[in-house]
Design a protein around this motif. Structure first.
Motif, PDB file in Angstrom:
ATOM      1  N   MET A   1     -50.291 -62.761  -6.495  1.00 43.62           N
ATOM      2  CA  MET A   1     -48.886 -63.131  -6.703  1.00 43.62           C
ATOM      3  C   MET A   1     -48.663 -63.748  -8.076  1.00 43.62           C
ATOM      4  O   MET A   1     -47.693 -63.432  -8.766  1.00 43.62           O
ATOM      5  N   ILE A   2     -49.588 -64.630  -8.476  1.00 45.50           N
ATOM      6  CA  ILE A   2     -49.432 -65.288  -9.780  1.00 45.50           C
ATOM      7  C   ILE A   2     -49.639 -64.296 -10.921  1.00 45.50           C
ATOM      8  O   ILE A   2     -48.909 -64.303 -11.915  1.00 45.50           O
ATOM      9  N   LEU A   3     -50.635 -63.419 -10.790  1.00 48.00           N
ATOM     10  CA  LEU A   3     -50.865 -62.414 -11.826  1.00 48.00           C
ATOM     11  C   LEU A   3     -49.674 -61.468 -11.946  1.00 48.00           C
ATOM     12  O   LEU A   3     -49.292 -61.068 -13.049  1.00 48.00           O
ATOM     13  N   ASP A   4     -49.091 -61.087 -10.811  1.00 51.42           N
ATOM     14  CA  ASP A   4     -47.898 -60.226 -10.842  1.00 51.42           C
ATOM     15  C   ASP A   4     -46.752 -60.922 -11.564  1.00 51.42           C
ATOM     16  O   ASP A   4     -46.019 -60.297 -12.339  1.00 51.42           O
ATOM     17  N   LEU A   5     -46.592 -62.213 -11.316  1.00 51.48           N
ATOM     18  CA  LEU A   5     -45.528 -62.969 -11.998  1.00 51.48           C
ATOM     19  C   LEU A   5     -45.745 -62.940 -13.507  1.00 51.48           C
ATOM     20  O   LEU A   5     -44.796 -62.779 -14.277  1.00 51.48           O
ATOM     21  N   MET A   6     -47.007 -63.076 -13.943  1.00 47.09           N
ATOM     22  CA  MET A   6     -47.290 -63.113 -15.378  1.00 47.09           C
ATOM     23  C   MET A   6     -47.063 -61.771 -16.057  1.00 47.09           C
ATOM     24  O   MET A   6     -47.028 -61.698 -17.284  1.00 47.09           O
TER      25      MET A   6
ATOM     26  N   SER B   1     -43.218 -76.899  -5.656  1.00 48.64           N
ATOM     27  CA  SER B   1     -41.914 -76.298  -5.345  1.00 48.64           C
ATOM     28  C   SER B   1     -40.869 -76.567  -6.420  1.00 48.64           C
ATOM     29  O   SER B   1     -39.833 -75.891  -6.466  1.00 48.64           O
ATOM     30  N   GLU B   2     -41.120 -77.538  -7.303  1.00 48.45           N
ATOM     31  CA  GLU B   2     -40.175 -77.809  -8.396  1.00 48.45           C
ATOM     32  C   GLU B   2     -40.053 -76.608  -9.337  1.00 48.45           C
ATOM     33  O   GLU B   2     -39.079 -76.497 -10.075  1.00 48.45           O
ATOM     34  N   ASN B   3     -41.041 -75.718  -9.306  1.00 48.75           N
ATOM     35  CA  ASN B   3     -40.988 -74.518 -10.147  1.00 48.75           C
ATOM     36  C   ASN B   3     -40.025 -73.470  -9.603  1.00 48.75           C
ATOM     37  O   ASN B   3     -39.709 -72.502 -10.283  1.00 48.75           O
TER      38      ASN B   3
ATOM     39  N   GLU C   1     -44.380 -67.938  -5.933  1.00 50.57           N
ATOM     40  CA  GLU C   1     -45.708 -67.701  -6.494  1.00 50.57           C
ATOM     41  C   GLU C   1     -46.327 -68.976  -7.071  1.00 50.57           C
ATOM     42  O   GLU C   1     -47.541 -69.087  -7.179  1.00 50.57           O
ATOM     43  N   MET C   2     -45.480 -69.944  -7.445  1.00 53.00           N
ATOM     44  CA  MET C   2     -45.961 -71.133  -8.147  1.00 53.00           C
ATOM     45  C   MET C   2     -46.017 -72.365  -7.247  1.00 53.00           C
ATOM     46  O   MET C   2     -46.146 -73.482  -7.735  1.00 53.00           O
ATOM     47  N   GLU C   3     -45.934 -72.180  -5.930  1.00 54.61           N
ATOM     48  CA  GLU C   3     -45.844 -73.333  -5.029  1.00 54.61           C
ATOM     49  C   GLU C   3     -47.125 -74.171  -5.009  1.00 54.61           C
ATOM     50  O   GLU C   3     -47.102 -75.331  -4.600  1.00 54.61           O
ATOM     51  N   ASN C   4     -48.241 -73.597  -5.424  1.00 56.15           N
ATOM     52  CA  ASN C   4     -49.496 -74.352  -5.475  1.00 56.15           C
ATOM     53  C   ASN C   4     -49.885 -74.717  -6.906  1.00 56.15           C
ATOM     54  O   ASN C   4     -51.031 -75.119  -7.147  1.00 56.15           O
TER      55      ASN C   4
ATOM     56  N   ILE D   1     -48.763 -74.860 -19.882  1.00 52.39           N
ATOM     57  CA  ILE D   1     -50.091 -74.870 -19.264  1.00 52.39           C
ATOM     58  C   ILE D   1     -49.879 -74.759 -17.758  1.00 52.39           C
ATOM     59  O   ILE D   1     -49.130 -75.544 -17.172  1.00 52.39           O
ATOM     60  N   ILE D   2     -50.528 -73.771 -17.144  1.00 53.16           N
ATOM     61  CA  ILE D   2     -50.409 -73.570 -15.700  1.00 53.16           C
ATOM     62  C   ILE D   2     -51.756 -73.860 -15.047  1.00 53.16           C
ATOM     63  O   ILE D   2     -52.789 -73.322 -15.464  1.00 53.16           O
ATOM     64  N   GLY D   3     -51.732 -74.695 -14.040  1.00 54.45           N
ATOM     65  CA  GLY D   3     -52.946 -75.004 -13.298  1.00 54.45           C
ATOM     66  C   GLY D   3     -52.588 -75.385 -11.876  1.00 54.45           C
ATOM     67  O   GLY D   3     -51.422 -75.314 -11.478  1.00 54.45           O
TER      68      GLY D   3
END
Length: 342
Positions: free
Chosen positions: A253-258, A281-283, A287-290, A310-312
């Motif tokens: 999911m995260i790779l698809d978003l990128m 969830s602020e994002n 895909e970014m909930e974690n 920076i995404i982590g």
């Protein structure tokens, strides 16, 4: 309002969980040098922090982990960015030691070094290319009926645009065209080139060159293709080494978003100064909930901006990332300002 004791316990839990990725128990906390109260007192305070929503209990351990609310409180009230060591500073400064000229080269190297220093994924958003101004314009024939226009901008950006040549167009006519284009286009922003070509330059070329109308029509079509702000990645898969991302569906999911430019750009707030931290969830994207996303902007001269993200995992080393971003933001801004003035 949390008591001083609760603040101390919350800070220890967040710091320990960031380092270990393991739930933190009262016995572990009681061994800390700065903690002077008993395990029983710590357990009671942890229970209260859980009830207030700052901690969560896992199913596999009696320890606690920070909740999204706990991270938010930590970032807003307890975070003190750590100093970065001389080795980190040298690595950042190595970006500028090579005397790179093109903005893209500097940004690409910055993305790679940030990902190396943080072990997370870095994304750098380049400036709005359409606002760059022409520094040099050249045309290279590819065949009897095709050529490429090469536009070098004041920020070192290079645009290559394919277009068609009129039939029987001579090398002498092409040279005359290039001279006139350089006289009239230097200093013009990329998004204004087509207007300049249609209104001012066409009238001049009609006096000197055959088939000027066909030439300009083809060149205008090529220059009207908008250049998107470029996106540069560093360590695209770095964060998947973290234990939170062993679930392949989350990774996918995260790779698809990128891969989607609009979704990546939505992670930034390019018009806001300073450093911004969004947690889970602020994002506002499933895909970014974690994930946590830390962003800032940098200057390119007086009127241009780029952005860094920076995404982590939410269990991000916020102290280190904020400190590194502050240094990178300042160094990039200084380097680009210096390049513009030279």
């Amino acid at each position: 309002m949390l008591t001083n004791r609760q603040l101390q316990i919350l800070q220890v839990i967040v710091d320990d969980f960031i380092m270990s990725a393991q739930p933190v128990g009262s016995r572990q906390i009681s061994k800390k040098q700065e903690i002077t109260f008993s395990p029983a007192t710590i357990r009671n305070e942890m229970a209260d922090l859980e009830e207030l929503g700052f901690l969560e209990k896992t199913h596999t351990s009696s320890g606690r982990v920070p909740s999204e609310k706990g991270y938010r409180f930590y970032v807003d009230h307890l975070l003190n960015p750590q100093g970065i060591n001389s080795r980190d500073i040298q690595q950042i400064q190595s970006i500028f030691n090579e005397r790179l000229v093109e903005v893209e080269h500097i940004i690409r190297k910055s993305a790679n070094i940030l990902s190396e220093l943080t072990s997370y994924t870095s994304i750098l958003l380049g400036p709005d290319v359409q606002r760059h101004r022409v520094k040099r314009f050249s045309i290279v024939p590819l065949s009897s009926d095709a050529a490429v226009a090469i536009i070098v901008t004041n920020n070192g950006h290079v645009e290559n645009r394919m277009f068609s040549l009129p039939p029987n167009f001579t090398a002498a006519e092409l040279e005359k065209m290039v001279n006139i284009l350089n006289e009239r286009l230097v200093g013009v922003s990329l998004d204004e080139i087509h207007k300049k070509l249609e209104i001012e330059i066409l009238a001049i070329l009609q006096q000197h060159v055959r088939s000027a109308d066909d030439f300009i029509h083809s060149l205008v079509s090529a220059t009207m293709q908008n250049s998107e702000s470029k996106i540069f990645y560093g360590g695209k898969t770095n964060m998947f080494n973290q234990p939170e991302f062993h679930d392949l569906n989350k990774v996918r999911m995260i790779l698809d978003l990128m891969e989607t430019t609009s979704q990546v750009q939505s992670l930034f707030h390019p018009n806001e100064s300073g450093i911004h931290i969004r947690i889970g969830s602020e994002n506002q994207q499933l895909e970014m909930e974690n994930c946590s996303v830390i962003t800032t902007t940098y200057s390119i001269g007086e009127d241009q901006q780029g952005a860094i993200a920076i995404i982590g995992p939410t269990r991000m080393d916020y102290k280190r990332v904020v400190a590194l971003l502050e240094v990178m933001r300042m160094d990039l801004s200084q380097a680009f300002t210096k390049n513009r003035s030279e």
